[in-house]
Design a protein around this motif. Structure first.
Motif, PDB file in Angstrom:
ATOM      1  N   LYS A 106     -55.831 -28.424 -10.288  1.00 25.19           N
ATOM      2  CA  LYS A 106     -54.527 -28.188  -9.661  1.00 25.19           C
ATOM      3  C   LYS A 106     -54.452 -26.744  -9.166  1.00 25.19           C
ATOM      4  N   LEU A 107     -54.015 -26.558  -7.932  1.00 23.98           N
ATOM      5  CA  LEU A 107     -53.913 -25.228  -7.358  1.00 23.98           C
ATOM      6  C   LEU A 107     -52.618 -24.547  -7.767  1.00 23.98           C
ATOM      7  N   LEU A 108     -52.711 -23.290  -8.136  1.00 23.44           N
ATOM      8  CA  LEU A 108     -51.553 -22.514  -8.566  1.00 23.44           C
ATOM      9  C   LEU A 108     -51.164 -21.494  -7.495  1.00 23.44           C
ATOM     10  N   ALA A 109     -49.954 -21.003  -7.575  1.00 25.27           N
ATOM     11  CA  ALA A 109     -49.409 -20.127  -6.536  1.00 25.27           C
ATOM     12  C   ALA A 109     -50.227 -18.857  -6.325  1.00 25.27           C
ATOM     13  N   ASP A 110     -50.750 -18.281  -7.396  1.00 23.97           N
ATOM     14  CA  ASP A 110     -51.467 -17.006  -7.292  1.00 23.97           C
ATOM     15  C   ASP A 110     -52.970 -17.168  -7.129  1.00 23.97           C
ATOM     16  N   ALA A 123     -57.603 -33.642  -5.335  1.00 22.85           N
ATOM     17  CA  ALA A 123     -57.660 -35.054  -4.952  1.00 22.85           C
ATOM     18  C   ALA A 123     -56.432 -35.429  -4.129  1.00 22.85           C
ATOM     19  N   GLU A 124     -55.277 -34.914  -4.525  1.00 24.54           N
ATOM     20  CA  GLU A 124     -54.042 -35.190  -3.780  1.00 24.54           C
ATOM     21  C   GLU A 124     -54.074 -34.547  -2.399  1.00 24.54           C
ATOM     22  N   LEU A 125     -54.636 -33.347  -2.314  1.00 24.92           N
ATOM     23  CA  LEU A 125     -54.658 -32.625  -1.044  1.00 24.92           C
ATOM     24  C   LEU A 125     -55.711 -33.175  -0.081  1.00 24.92           C
ATOM     25  N   ASP A 126     -56.862 -33.609  -0.635  1.00 23.32           N
ATOM     26  CA  ASP A 126     -57.934 -34.187   0.179  1.00 23.32           C
ATOM     27  C   ASP A 126     -58.220 -33.310   1.399  1.00 23.32           C
ATOM     28  N   TRP A 177     -49.450 -26.465  -0.921  1.00 21.81           N
ATOM     29  CA  TRP A 177     -50.585 -26.878  -1.752  1.00 21.81           C
ATOM     30  C   TRP A 177     -50.343 -26.612  -3.231  1.00 21.81           C
ATOM     31  N   GLN A 178     -49.366 -25.777  -3.544  1.00 21.38           N
ATOM     32  CA  GLN A 178     -49.151 -25.345  -4.916  1.00 21.38           C
ATOM     33  C   GLN A 178     -48.775 -26.512  -5.837  1.00 21.38           C
ATOM     34  N   ALA A 210     -66.029 -22.263  -9.614  1.00 19.23           N
ATOM     35  CA  ALA A 210     -66.910 -22.645  -8.513  1.00 19.23           C
ATOM     36  C   ALA A 210     -66.951 -24.160  -8.383  1.00 19.23           C
ATOM     37  N   SER A 211     -66.936 -24.643  -7.159  1.00 25.84           N
ATOM     38  CA  SER A 211     -66.973 -26.081  -6.871  1.00 25.84           C
ATOM     39  C   SER A 211     -65.972 -26.851  -7.741  1.00 25.84           C
ATOM     40  N   PRO A 212     -64.683 -26.557  -7.650  1.00 22.25           N
ATOM     41  CA  PRO A 212     -63.667 -27.220  -8.484  1.00 22.25           C
ATOM     42  C   PRO A 212     -63.607 -28.719  -8.218  1.00 22.25           C
ATOM     43  N   GLY A 213     -63.300 -29.484  -9.263  1.00 19.36           N
ATOM     44  CA  GLY A 213     -63.229 -30.938  -9.161  1.00 19.36           C
ATOM     45  C   GLY A 213     -61.896 -31.424  -8.619  1.00 19.36           C
TER      46      GLY A 213
END
Length: 237
Positions: free
Chosen positions: A202-206, A172-175, A166-167, A195-198
């Motif tokens: 983008k998800l980061l490693a940490d 939107a890409e992960l859905d 996921w990193q 909270a409630s990210p759009g």
């Protein structure tokens, strides 16, 4: 204002109190597809949460007449998130039980408060300090995933660190709702809480992720969350 009748296939939740925990819980349940009624005396908070729930009502929940008008007796689960006002917490919890709500969950300030809530029949009582102790124990036993809260025998909220696959990908890409059948509620990134990210987030490693979904789907994520969930505190309770 009467709560509209809904499909019997959907559970109806009522949440009393819009602290950080109440807000996060409301959004998670609603995004998961539940019918959620929220009650708080703060009109500003009610206006802010209105788009993230089925109904948001500004009123005094300690007035039994308001609870009757709102059809609290039709709810499947009541969550009383008011711990600072013990009298209000106990009264609202008692009214929910007397009105026939099948499951009542309440947040307690301390052991004495918890004892009173248990004596009046509250089904599940949460004390923040105890919850954090349970979280630490779970971290030691299952370091890749920590259960934050279980609302029913099928629905829970858990905390995981961003899986490697996921990193550096956007939501939107992960859905995740379609691919993993879960909802991402909160991201803790260092000292920041998103909270409630759009979809463009983008998800980061940490990142520490608070995920809501069925017990089956959230536990399945444990095998994908290869990084240890450290003793970082989301503090949503």
């Amino acid at each position: 204002m009467a709560v509209k009748k809904i499909s019997p296939l959907k559970k109806q939740y009522v949440i009393f109190g819009l602290g950080r925990f109440g807000i996060s819980l409301t959004k998670a349940l609603y995004e998961y597809g539940a019918e959620v009624l929220v009650i708080d005396e703060d009109e500003e908070k009610i206006n802010e949460i209105s788009e993230f729930c089925t109904h948001a009502v500004c009123c005094d929940a300690t007035d039994e007449r308001n609870l009757v008008k709102l059809g609290i007796n039709n709810m499947d689960v009541a969550i009383v998130c008011i711990a600072s006002n013990i009298e209000a917490s106990v009264f609202i919890s008692l009214m929910c039980k007397q009105m026939g709500v099948p499951v009542t969950i309440a947040k307690a300030q301390d052991e004495r408060h918890k004892l009173v809530l248990q004596r009046i029949g509250v089904d599940s009582v949460i004390i923040p300090e105890e919850a954090m102790g349970e979280k630490l124990a779970a971290t030691l036993i299952k370091p890749n995933m920590v259960e934050i809260m279980t609302l029913t025998d099928k629905f829970q909220m858990v905390e995981i660190r961003t899986p490697k696959k996921w990193q550096d990908k956007t939501l939107a890409e992960l859905d995740l709702r379609n691919t993993e059948h879960v909802t991402l509620v909160v991201i803790k990134r260092g000292d920041d809480v998103i909270a409630s990210p759009g979809g463009d987030c983008k998800l980061l490693a940490d990142d520490l992720l608070v995920i809501a979904g069925t017990v089956h789907d959230t536990k399945r994520l444990s095998s994908k969350a290869t990084e240890r969930v450290l003793d970082d505190d989301i503090d949503i309770i």
